[in-house]
Motif scaffolding. Structure first.
Motif, PDB file in Angstrom:
ATOM      1  N   ALA A   1       0.828  -1.203   0.000  1.00 27.17           N
ATOM      2  CA  ALA A   1       0.000   0.000   0.000  1.00 27.17           C
ATOM      3  C   ALA A   1       0.866   1.258   0.000  1.00 27.17           C
ATOM      4  O   ALA A   1       0.574   2.235  -0.713  1.00 27.17           O
ATOM      5  N   VAL A   2       1.930   1.233   0.781  1.00 30.20           N
ATOM      6  CA  VAL A   2       2.840   2.375   0.842  1.00 30.20           C
ATOM      7  C   VAL A   2       3.520   2.601  -0.503  1.00 30.20           C
ATOM      8  O   VAL A   2       3.602   3.738  -0.996  1.00 30.20           O
ATOM      9  N   LEU A   3       4.011   1.523  -1.106  1.00 28.86           N
ATOM     10  CA  LEU A   3       4.683   1.639  -2.402  1.00 28.86           C
ATOM     11  C   LEU A   3       3.707   2.113  -3.482  1.00 28.86           C
ATOM     12  O   LEU A   3       4.064   2.915  -4.353  1.00 28.86           O
ATOM     13  N   SER A   4       2.463   1.640  -3.406  1.00 27.89           N
ATOM     14  CA  SER A   4       1.447   2.066  -4.372  1.00 27.89           C
ATOM     15  C   SER A   4       1.108   3.544  -4.180  1.00 27.89           C
ATOM     16  O   SER A   4       0.977   4.293  -5.169  1.00 27.89           O
ATOM     17  N   LEU A   5       0.977   3.966  -2.925  1.00 23.48           N
ATOM     18  CA  LEU A   5       0.664   5.363  -2.638  1.00 23.48           C
ATOM     19  C   LEU A   5       1.782   6.275  -3.120  1.00 23.48           C
ATOM     20  O   LEU A   5       1.533   7.348  -3.699  1.00 23.48           O
ATOM     21  N   PHE A   6       3.023   5.843  -2.906  1.00 20.21           N
ATOM     22  CA  PHE A   6       4.158   6.641  -3.363  1.00 20.21           C
ATOM     23  C   PHE A   6       4.157   6.753  -4.890  1.00 20.21           C
ATOM     24  O   PHE A   6       4.421   7.819  -5.451  1.00 20.21           O
ATOM     25  N   ALA A   7       3.850   5.648  -5.561  1.00 12.47           N
ATOM     26  CA  ALA A   7       3.787   5.668  -7.029  1.00 12.47           C
ATOM     27  C   ALA A   7       2.707   6.634  -7.502  1.00 12.47           C
ATOM     28  O   ALA A   7       2.902   7.379  -8.479  1.00 12.47           O
TER      29      ALA A   7
ATOM     30  N   GLY B   1       1.155  11.257 -10.109  1.00 16.12           N
ATOM     31  CA  GLY B   1       0.184  12.338 -10.046  1.00 16.12           C
ATOM     32  C   GLY B   1       0.825  13.715 -10.086  1.00 16.12           C
ATOM     33  O   GLY B   1       0.368  14.620 -10.793  1.00 16.12           O
ATOM     34  N   SER B   2       1.917  13.881  -9.332  1.00 14.56           N
ATOM     35  CA  SER B   2       2.583  15.193  -9.295  1.00 14.56           C
ATOM     36  C   SER B   2       3.241  15.530 -10.629  1.00 14.56           C
ATOM     37  O   SER B   2       3.324  16.701 -11.018  1.00 14.56           O
ATOM     38  N   LEU B   3       3.690  14.496 -11.356  1.00 13.00           N
ATOM     39  CA  LEU B   3       4.307  14.740 -12.662  1.00 13.00           C
ATOM     40  C   LEU B   3       3.281  15.183 -13.710  1.00 13.00           C
ATOM     41  O   LEU B   3       3.652  15.732 -14.746  1.00 13.00           O
ATOM     42  N   GLN B   4       2.016  14.924 -13.417  1.00  8.53           N
ATOM     43  CA  GLN B   4       0.971  15.360 -14.337  1.00  8.53           C
ATOM     44  C   GLN B   4       0.700  16.859 -14.203  1.00  8.53           C
ATOM     45  O   GLN B   4       0.029  17.447 -15.054  1.00  8.53           O
ATOM     46  N   ILE B   5       1.219  17.474 -13.142  1.00  7.24           N
ATOM     47  CA  ILE B   5       1.029  18.910 -12.923  1.00  7.24           C
ATOM     48  C   ILE B   5       2.123  19.650 -13.672  1.00  7.24           C
ATOM     49  O   ILE B   5       3.303  19.582 -13.314  1.00  7.24           O
ATOM     50  N   SER B   6       1.747  20.356 -14.698  1.00  6.47           N
ATOM     51  CA  SER B   6       2.747  21.039 -15.538  1.00  6.47           C
ATOM     52  C   SER B   6       3.320  22.278 -14.875  1.00  6.47           C
ATOM     53  O   SER B   6       4.476  22.638 -15.128  1.00  6.47           O
ATOM     54  N   ASP B   7       2.541  22.915 -14.009  1.00 10.26           N
ATOM     55  CA  ASP B   7       3.007  24.117 -13.309  1.00 10.26           C
ATOM     56  C   ASP B   7       3.976  23.702 -12.200  1.00 10.26           C
ATOM     57  O   ASP B   7       3.582  23.067 -11.217  1.00 10.26           O
TER      58      ASP B   7
END
Length: 235
Positions: A114-120, A125-131
């Protein structure tokens, strides 16, 4: 601010604080080794819990991601310390799973996945933020929450020490290492003008001071009590 950051003396001081934080953090990372020697020797996790290592792994992974150039600037010392931390915590967790009872083994393995999945999810998710600014604020906020939660965990130990008036469950060197690491990264964050680093480590420094103060207070009291005569003469 840019003049200060480009100043060689300023940069040297900042790097020195970060390196010191890495060194003190390494002391924390190796502190569970005696516990795991006992686990391996007895081939049992006994009454030990694997949750602290699972949570520490999550904290190291989030802080490591925050320190990468993809999220924040000039924070590579955060990457090094948390990379080492993640390796240690993952190793401890795997050993715990190997020697735990079947029921605890399965639960710990599920939590690890669960931890490894959450980190992924956080990374992708953060890489999808272009700003870049929004990405920095988002991951930085997660870092603050994670660090504050980690530093707040000794509050239970502090409460136990006050209730029992004993420092048996609050090892001195662990408290000292936590204080020194927090203080080092507090300075590192201040010198790097990074509130996501200096705010949680400032809280960690304050809690470290409280722990050390309680340690010396109750340690001194315990020493004085042990010096009292076992039999009081009323003659």
């Amino acid at each position: 601010m840019s003049d200060s950051i480009s100043n060689p003396v300023w940069t040297t001081c900042k790097d020195a604080a970060g390196i010191a934080g890495n060194i003190f953090a390494f002391g924390l990372f190796v502190s569970p080794i005696p516990t795991y020697r006992r686990i391996i020797r007895n081939r049992s996790t006994e009454q030990f819990s694997g949750l602290p290592y699972i949570y520490a792994l999550m904290n190291c992974l989030i802080c490591m991601w925050y320190g990468t150039p993809l999220v924040s600037a000039d924070n590579l010392l955060l990457v090094t310390v948390n990379s080492f931390g993640a390796v240690f915590q993952l190793g401890y967790t795997i050993l715990f799973i190997i020697y735990a009872e079947r029921r605890i083994k399965v639960r710990t393995l599920v939590l690890l996945l669960a931890v490894l999945s959450l980190f992924a999810i956080i990374v992708i998710g953060s890489l999808q933020i272009s700003d870049r600014m929004i990405r920095w604020i988002l991951v930085g906020s997660l870092t603050v929450v994670s660090l504050i939660s980690m530093f707040a965990s000794p509050l239970f130990i502090i409460n136990l020490v006050v209730q029992t008036k004993s420092v048996e469950f609050m090892p001195f060197y662990l408290s000292l290492s936590t204080f020194l690491m927090s203080t080092s990264f507090l300075l590192y964050g201040l010198l790097n003008f990074d509130a996501f680093v200096y705010v949680p480590n400032g809280i960690g420094t304050i809690l470290g001071i409280i722990q050390l103060t309680l340690y010396f207070h109750y340690k001194k009291k315990s020493t004085q009590d042990s010096m009292e005569p076992l039999i009081v003469s009323h003659a």
